[in-house]
Write a protein that holds these residues in place. Structure first.
Motif, PDB file in Angstrom:
ATOM      1  N   ILE A  58     -46.578  29.429-104.708  1.00  0.00           N
ATOM      2  CA  ILE A  58     -46.179  30.593-105.498  1.00  0.00           C
ATOM      3  C   ILE A  58     -45.618  31.701-104.616  1.00  0.00           C
ATOM      4  N   PHE A  59     -46.328  32.029-103.543  1.00  0.00           N
ATOM      5  CA  PHE A  59     -45.997  33.206-102.752  1.00  0.00           C
ATOM      6  C   PHE A  59     -44.528  33.282-102.314  1.00  0.00           C
ATOM      7  N   PRO A  60     -43.940  32.214-101.754  1.00  0.00           N
ATOM      8  CA  PRO A  60     -42.553  32.345-101.282  1.00  0.00           C
ATOM      9  C   PRO A  60     -41.546  32.659-102.390  1.00  0.00           C
ATOM     10  N   GLY A  61     -41.862  32.350-103.642  1.00  0.00           N
ATOM     11  CA  GLY A  61     -40.935  32.577-104.733  1.00  0.00           C
ATOM     12  C   GLY A  61     -41.109  33.891-105.471  1.00  0.00           C
ATOM     13  N   LEU A  62     -42.033  34.722-105.012  1.00  0.00           N
ATOM     14  CA  LEU A  62     -42.264  35.997-105.680  1.00  0.00           C
ATOM     15  C   LEU A  62     -41.223  37.038-105.273  1.00  0.00           C
ATOM     16  N   ALA A  63     -40.767  37.813-106.248  1.00  0.00           N
ATOM     17  CA  ALA A  63     -39.965  38.988-105.941  1.00  0.00           C
ATOM     18  C   ALA A  63     -40.925  40.021-105.357  1.00  0.00           C
ATOM     19  N   ARG A  64     -40.585  40.561-104.189  1.00  0.00           N
ATOM     20  CA  ARG A  64     -41.463  41.529-103.532  1.00  0.00           C
ATOM     21  C   ARG A  64     -40.756  42.884-103.449  1.00  0.00           C
ATOM     22  N   TYR A  65     -41.496  43.910-103.816  1.00  0.00           N
ATOM     23  CA  TYR A  65     -40.927  45.252-103.863  1.00  0.00           C
ATOM     24  C   TYR A  65     -40.346  45.682-102.522  1.00  0.00           C
ATOM     25  N   GLU A  66     -41.060  45.391-101.439  1.00  0.00           N
ATOM     26  CA  GLU A  66     -40.595  45.813-100.115  1.00  0.00           C
ATOM     27  C   GLU A  66     -39.199  45.270 -99.825  1.00  0.00           C
ATOM     28  N   GLU A  67     -38.938  44.045-100.231  1.00  0.00           N
ATOM     29  CA  GLU A  67     -37.611  43.446-100.026  1.00  0.00           C
ATOM     30  C   GLU A  67     -36.589  44.051-100.986  1.00  0.00           C
ATOM     31  N   ALA A  68     -36.943  44.073-102.276  1.00  0.00           N
ATOM     32  CA  ALA A  68     -35.995  44.551-103.289  1.00  0.00           C
ATOM     33  C   ALA A  68     -35.622  46.015-103.066  1.00  0.00           C
ATOM     34  N   SER A  69     -36.584  46.846-102.702  1.00  0.00           N
ATOM     35  CA  SER A  69     -36.283  48.267-102.498  1.00  0.00           C
ATOM     36  C   SER A  69     -35.441  48.489-101.250  1.00  0.00           C
ATOM     37  N   ALA A  70     -35.505  47.547-100.302  1.00  0.00           N
ATOM     38  CA  ALA A  70     -34.662  47.614 -99.106  1.00  0.00           C
ATOM     39  C   ALA A  70     -33.265  47.056 -99.384  1.00  0.00           C
ATOM     40  N   GLY A  71     -33.084  46.470-100.575  1.00  0.00           N
ATOM     41  CA  GLY A  71     -31.772  45.952-100.961  1.00  0.00           C
ATOM     42  C   GLY A  71     -31.514  44.508-100.596  1.00  0.00           C
ATOM     43  N   ASP A 147     -39.655  32.265-121.300  1.00  0.00           N
ATOM     44  CA  ASP A 147     -38.352  31.806-120.820  1.00  0.00           C
ATOM     45  C   ASP A 147     -37.734  32.797-119.849  1.00  0.00           C
ATOM     46  N   TRP A 148     -37.214  32.274-118.736  1.00  0.00           N
ATOM     47  CA  TRP A 148     -36.478  33.036-117.733  1.00  0.00           C
ATOM     48  C   TRP A 148     -37.325  34.158-117.127  1.00  0.00           C
ATOM     49  N   TYR A 149     -38.634  33.973-117.062  1.00  0.00           N
ATOM     50  CA  TYR A 149     -39.527  35.004-116.539  1.00  0.00           C
ATOM     51  C   TYR A 149     -39.641  34.877-115.024  1.00  0.00           C
ATOM     52  N   LEU A 150     -39.212  35.917-114.305  1.00  0.00           N
ATOM     53  CA  LEU A 150     -39.354  35.977-112.855  1.00  0.00           C
ATOM     54  C   LEU A 150     -40.726  36.542-112.521  1.00  0.00           C
ATOM     55  N   SER A 151     -41.331  36.035-111.472  1.00  0.00           N
ATOM     56  CA  SER A 151     -42.631  36.534-111.039  1.00  0.00           C
ATOM     57  C   SER A 151     -42.460  37.447-109.840  1.00  0.00           C
ATOM     58  N   GLY A 152     -43.235  38.520-109.825  1.00  0.00           N
ATOM     59  CA  GLY A 152     -43.180  39.439-108.708  1.00  0.00           C
ATOM     60  C   GLY A 152     -44.572  39.759-108.191  1.00  0.00           C
ATOM     61  N   ALA A 153     -44.645  40.080-106.911  1.00  0.00           N
ATOM     62  CA  ALA A 153     -45.900  40.519-106.320  1.00  0.00           C
ATOM     63  C   ALA A 153     -46.191  41.931-106.812  1.00  0.00           C
ATOM     64  N   PRO A 154     -47.440  42.234-107.140  1.00  0.00           N
ATOM     65  CA  PRO A 154     -47.774  43.584-107.613  1.00  0.00           C
ATOM     66  C   PRO A 154     -47.461  44.638-106.548  1.00  0.00           C
ATOM     67  N   HIS A 155     -46.943  45.764-107.007  1.00  0.00           N
ATOM     68  CA  HIS A 155     -46.690  46.898-106.113  1.00  0.00           C
ATOM     69  C   HIS A 155     -46.489  48.132-106.977  1.00  0.00           C
ATOM     70  N   LYS A 156     -47.071  49.236-106.571  1.00  0.00           N
ATOM     71  CA  LYS A 156     -46.973  50.465-107.369  1.00  0.00           C
ATOM     72  C   LYS A 156     -45.555  51.013-107.434  1.00  0.00           C
ATOM     73  N   GLY A 157     -44.668  50.577-106.553  1.00  0.00           N
ATOM     74  CA  GLY A 157     -43.289  51.064-106.546  1.00  0.00           C
ATOM     75  C   GLY A 157     -42.393  50.464-107.625  1.00  0.00           C
ATOM     76  N   TRP A 158     -42.787  49.303-108.173  1.00  0.00           N
ATOM     77  CA  TRP A 158     -41.951  48.695-109.212  1.00  0.00           C
ATOM     78  C   TRP A 158     -41.849  49.640-110.406  1.00  0.00           C
ATOM     79  N   ARG A 159     -40.659  49.822-110.919  1.00  0.00           N
ATOM     80  CA  ARG A 159     -40.459  50.542-112.182  1.00  0.00           C
ATOM     81  C   ARG A 159     -40.245  49.453-113.231  1.00  0.00           C
ATOM     82  N   ASN A 160     -41.351  48.902-113.724  1.00  0.00           N
ATOM     83  CA  ASN A 160     -41.320  47.700-114.556  1.00  0.00           C
ATOM     84  C   ASN A 160     -40.466  47.837-115.803  1.00  0.00           C
ATOM     85  N   GLY A 161     -40.522  48.960-116.477  1.00  0.00           N
ATOM     86  CA  GLY A 161     -39.725  49.145-117.687  1.00  0.00           C
ATOM     87  C   GLY A 161     -38.237  49.039-117.409  1.00  0.00           C
TER      88      GLY A 161
END
Length: 186
Positions: A58-71, A147-161
């Motif tokens: 599971i872990f390698p396929g998670l969207a992680r805030y630290e990566e996404a916020s860095a672009g 359907d089409w649900y991406l999984s992400g690691a929890p992080h307070k920085g995500w703006r989920n909405g």
């Protein structure tokens, strides 16, 4: 429960883990993945599952805030489907369905966001990074769920909405199947 033992380069993933009164843990299943080798799970046999229905880590396929916020999300992601086929495509090792309909996706099927998909400039930096990763690395069918649900690691920085609102604008038609070699069926 996901645990990384950095010194040993091991990832431990437990499914339905519960603490015991003696300080130990019980789980319905567990898997050990080697992070220092291309043979990620050397003891896995065809038909083995893990905490993920497809038998993938599971872990390698998670969207992680630290990566996404860095672009930059420099890896493929995992996603779920509501109905899957009784089949899998390696590197998956397990199916999670009794349905043999060839129109349903097998576990491990890889899809990629089409190169021509125009990412709206108004999307957040995090969404843009995720969509860039989906164009570059794609994503794997990893489990049954929405359907089409991406999984992400929890992080307070995500703006989920906002993230959910933007990602909902991407549809199944915006993807192409890129990996179906080695299909394993019953």
């Amino acid at each position: 429960m996901l645990v990384i033992e950095k010194a040993a380069n091991r990832l431990y993933e437990l499914y339905r883990a519960f603490p015991r009164e003696d300080g130990g843990w019980n789980a319905d299943s567990g898997a050990i993945f080697h992070l220092d080798s291309n043979d990620v799970r050397p003891t896995a046999k065809p038909g083995w599952t893990s905490a993920d229905a497809a038998g993938l880590p599971i872990f390698p396929g998670l969207a992680r805030y630290e990566e996404a916020s860095a672009g930059l999300v420099p890896h493929a992601l995992r996603f779920t489907v509501s109905r899957s086929r009784r089949a899998y495509v390696p590197p998956a090792t397990h199916w999670a369905s009794s349905d043999e309909d060839p129109d349903l996706p097998p576990m491990g099927m890889r899809v990629r966001l089409k190169a021509g998909y125009d990412v709206p400039k108004s999307f957040s930096r995090e969404t843009k990074a995720i969509l860039k990763a989906l164009k570059t690395y794609g994503m794997f069918v990893a489990d049954n769920g929405s359907d089409w649900y991406l999984s992400g690691a929890p992080h307070k920085g995500w703006r989920n909405g906002r993230l959910a609102s933007e990602l909902r604008q991407v549809t199944g038609r915006d993807f192409e199947v890129v990996r179906m070699q080695g299909l394993v069926t019953p």
